[in-house]
Design an enzyme around this catalytic site. Structure first.
Site, PDB file in Angstrom:
ATOM      1  N   GLY A  27     -18.902   4.287  -7.541  1.00  0.00           N
ATOM      2  CA  GLY A  27     -19.893   4.040  -8.585  1.00  0.00           C
ATOM      3  C   GLY A  27     -20.477   5.339  -9.119  1.00  0.00           C
ATOM      4  O   GLY A  27     -20.667   5.507 -10.326  1.00  0.00           O
ATOM      5  N   LYS A  81     -14.743  -4.663  -8.730  1.00  0.00           N
ATOM      6  CA  LYS A  81     -16.075  -4.662  -9.349  1.00  0.00           C
ATOM      7  C   LYS A  81     -15.940  -4.531 -10.868  1.00  0.00           C
ATOM      8  O   LYS A  81     -16.257  -3.486 -11.448  1.00  0.00           O
ATOM      9  CB  LYS A  81     -16.900  -3.510  -8.797  1.00  0.00           C
ATOM     10  CG  LYS A  81     -17.229  -3.651  -7.319  1.00  0.00           C
ATOM     11  CD  LYS A  81     -18.074  -2.482  -6.880  1.00  0.00           C
ATOM     12  CE  LYS A  81     -18.153  -2.356  -5.373  1.00  0.00           C
ATOM     13  NZ  LYS A  81     -18.415  -0.973  -4.961  1.00  0.00           N
ATOM     14  N   GLY A 106     -14.785   4.145  -3.005  1.00  0.00           N
ATOM     15  CA  GLY A 106     -14.740   3.960  -1.561  1.00  0.00           C
ATOM     16  C   GLY A 106     -13.442   3.309  -1.117  1.00  0.00           C
ATOM     17  O   GLY A 106     -12.754   3.806  -0.224  1.00  0.00           O
ATOM     18  N   ARG A 151     -15.661   9.574   4.822  1.00  0.00           N
ATOM     19  CA  ARG A 151     -17.003   9.971   4.381  1.00  0.00           C
ATOM     20  C   ARG A 151     -17.733  10.782   5.457  1.00  0.00           C
ATOM     21  O   ARG A 151     -18.570  11.632   5.130  1.00  0.00           O
ATOM     22  CB  ARG A 151     -17.823   8.736   3.992  1.00  0.00           C
ATOM     23  CG  ARG A 151     -17.434   8.235   2.614  1.00  0.00           C
ATOM     24  CD  ARG A 151     -18.234   7.032   2.195  1.00  0.00           C
ATOM     25  NE  ARG A 151     -18.114   6.834   0.753  1.00  0.00           N
ATOM     26  CZ  ARG A 151     -18.415   5.695   0.142  1.00  0.00           C
ATOM     27  NH1 ARG A 151     -18.864   4.671   0.830  1.00  0.00           N
ATOM     28  NH2 ARG A 151     -18.288   5.592  -1.170  1.00  0.00           N
TER      29      ARG A 151
HETATM   30  P1  ADP Z   1     -13.483   1.084  -5.252  1.00  0.00           P
HETATM   31  O1  ADP Z   1     -14.280   0.909  -3.984  1.00  0.00           O
HETATM   32  O2  ADP Z   1     -12.305   1.988  -5.070  1.00  0.00           O
HETATM   33  O3  ADP Z   1     -14.338   1.449  -6.415  1.00  0.00           O
HETATM   34  P2  ADP Z   1     -13.568  -1.765  -5.741  1.00  0.00           P
HETATM   35  O4  ADP Z   1     -14.634  -1.898  -4.722  1.00  0.00           O
HETATM   36  O5  ADP Z   1     -13.908  -2.044  -7.142  1.00  0.00           O
HETATM   37  O6  ADP Z   1     -12.836  -0.340  -5.611  1.00  0.00           O
HETATM   38  O7  ADP Z   1     -12.377  -2.774  -5.410  1.00  0.00           O
HETATM   39  C1  ADP Z   1     -11.650  -2.743  -4.208  1.00  0.00           C
HETATM   40  C2  ADP Z   1     -11.202  -4.128  -3.860  1.00  0.00           C
HETATM   41  O8  ADP Z   1     -10.505  -4.734  -4.942  1.00  0.00           O
HETATM   42  C3  ADP Z   1     -10.237  -4.176  -2.695  1.00  0.00           C
HETATM   43  O9  ADP Z   1     -10.888  -4.740  -1.597  1.00  0.00           O
HETATM   44  C4  ADP Z   1      -9.091  -5.059  -3.203  1.00  0.00           C
HETATM   45  O10 ADP Z   1      -8.676  -6.026  -2.263  1.00  0.00           O
HETATM   46  C5  ADP Z   1      -9.693  -5.737  -4.419  1.00  0.00           C
HETATM   47  N1  ADP Z   1      -8.717  -6.177  -5.414  1.00  0.00           N
HETATM   48  C6  ADP Z   1      -7.776  -5.442  -6.019  1.00  0.00           C
HETATM   49  N2  ADP Z   1      -7.032  -6.197  -6.845  1.00  0.00           N
HETATM   50  C7  ADP Z   1      -7.520  -7.440  -6.781  1.00  0.00           C
HETATM   51  C8  ADP Z   1      -7.167  -8.688  -7.403  1.00  0.00           C
HETATM   52  N3  ADP Z   1      -6.166  -8.765  -8.253  1.00  0.00           N
HETATM   53  N4  ADP Z   1      -7.906  -9.764  -7.094  1.00  0.00           N
HETATM   54  C9  ADP Z   1      -8.923  -9.679  -6.219  1.00  0.00           C
HETATM   55  N5  ADP Z   1      -9.315  -8.540  -5.596  1.00  0.00           N
HETATM   56  C10 ADP Z   1      -8.614  -7.432  -5.878  1.00  0.00           C
HETATM   57 MG    MG Z   2     -15.428  -0.710  -3.220  1.00  0.00          MG
END
Ligand code: ADP
Ligand code: MG
Length: 400
Positions: free
Chosen positions: A381, A199, A357, A34
């Protein structure tokens, strides 16, 4: 939307709202994507003789100073990337910020402390937000919005401040919006969307809109278990959003009706314990069918059959949008699903966009070449809400 080329910046104080919300391990930046993404905008302004005041949030402090969320390490890294020294102000609108900004010569840059150390930044009270925006406005003559990762937030520095100063969009926002426009207008088909991450409720909303646009939707990560549960499977102690089951059922029905392929994991790696992300001690997970998760275990990554299935579903894609890791990629035993999807994107000839992120950080931390992707978005988001068709406060504020 005006761009920075439309602003006469020489000798002016230019407030750049960036998104420097980088992952930190203590004071060590584990992914500087970033910072690198916004650096060209700052460099351009400096070259044109602006006095640049950079501001950002980092993490979620509670409206007061909290050293855990200090931007100090970011100032150092930003300086290295820009190849110039970056003054760091120990506060956002206080004495330190005022003095640092007053001392700026043309072509110099200061980074203010975390915007969210001030309750006004994220306040739901319009007057409180506006009051903080007015304090920020006193530090600058012009405003450049370039914090793409925060444009879906109705926050003082994102939404209220641009109304108080002549403003323009920075190059990062212009690029990000250009790519997302491409994903909503003329997509090359098949258009495949991969969704994962943690999320869940934040991300379910986007499916509603994507069902009208995508040809295939592949689900992984923590998202998958609410869908598996909705289909009547046991999900043990996996991440679950019980109240969203009716929504999931509705999406599954809609997908069927519209002829959108909706693909869920067929096998998953499970364990009774969440892995040790600090010491990374071996997790020794079990591999089970996604319809056979034991009641006392949680799913933490997609299994090898799912990896192969998803790679096949991505192989002939014309366009791919990917948001959310397939598993807890921070631990090596649960990184293979995320690696497989990243590799499949690289191997396909599709226009590929990675948003989020953690997703963007995962790609780099797992050692992939970011240039092998069509676009790596700095906003999770924000890109999802754009694709949902929502009006983003930070973009709307830059419009007029
Ligand atoms: P992004 O930031 O790319 O939008 P999120 O913040 O939604 O993604 O999610 C990222 C997190 O999701 C990572 O820290 C990862 O460890 C967690 N994650 C992925 N799969 C699982 C799972 N099956 N159970 C719990 N956490 C998970
Ligand atoms: Mg995230």
């Amino acid at each position: 939307m005006k761009t920075i080329e439309d602003l006469d910046v020489a000798g002016k104080r230019v407030f750049v709202r960036a998104d420097l919300n980088v992952p930190l391990d203590g004071e060590t930046i584990t992914d500087d994507g970033r910072i690198r993404a916004v650096a060209p905008t700052i460099a351009k302004l400096l070259e044109r003789g602006a006095k640049v005041v950079v501001a950002s949030h980092l993490g979620r402090p509670k409206g007061e100073p909290d050293p855990k969320f200090s931007l100090a390490p970011v100032a150092t890294r930003l300086g290295e990337i820009l190849g110039t020294s970056v003054t760091f102000a120990a506060d956002t609108v206080g004495e330190s910020a005022g003095a640092a900004v007053a001392a700026l010569a043309d072509g110099e840059v200061v980074l203010l402390e975390n915007l969210r150390f001030n309750a006004g930044e994220t306040s739901k009270d319009d007057a409180e937000r506006k009051a903080f925006a007015e304090q920020l406005a006193a530090l600058a003559d012009l405003y450049v919005g370039d914090g793409f990762g925060a444009v879906h937030r109705k926050h003082a520095s994102v939404y209220d401040l641009p109304k108080l100063l002549p403003h323009a969009a920075g190059d990062l926002i212009a690029t990000e919006v250009g790519v997302l426009k491409k994903l909503t207008e003329d997509v090359k088909r098949p258009y495949v969307v991969v969704l994962g991450g943690a999320k869940v409720s934040d991300k379910l909303g986007v499916i509603d809109n994507l069902l009208k646009k995508a040809d295939r939707i592949l689900i992984g990560g923590g998202m998958a278990y609410t869908f598996l549960k909705a289909k009547g499977h046991e999900v043990g102690i996996s991440l679950l959003q019980e109240d969203q089951i009716p929504v999931c059922l509705e999406y599954l029905a809609q997908a069927e009706q519209r002829g959108v392929e909706f693909v869920l994991p067929v096998d998953v790696l499970v364990s009774a314990e969440f892995p040790d992300l600090k010491g990374k001690t071996p997790a020794n997970p079990d591999l089970v069918g996604s319809d056979a998760i034991p009641a006392d275990k949680e799913g933490l990554d997609i299994g090898p059959k799912t990896r192969e299935l998803y790679a096949a579903k991505l192989a002939d894609a014309g366009t791919v949008f990917w948001n959310g890791p397939m598993g807890v990629f921070e631990h090596p035993d649960y990184a293979n699903g995320t690696k497989a999807v990243a590799q499949a994107l690289i191997d396909s000839s599709a226009f590929t966009v990675v948003g989020g992120g953690d997703s963007a950080a995962a790609v780099r931390i797992l050692g992939f070449d970011e240039n092998a992707f069509g676009h790596i978005s700095t906003g999770g988001g924000a890109s999802l809400e754009y694709l949902e068709g929502k009006t983003l406060p930070g973009l709307a504020a830059l419009e007029d």
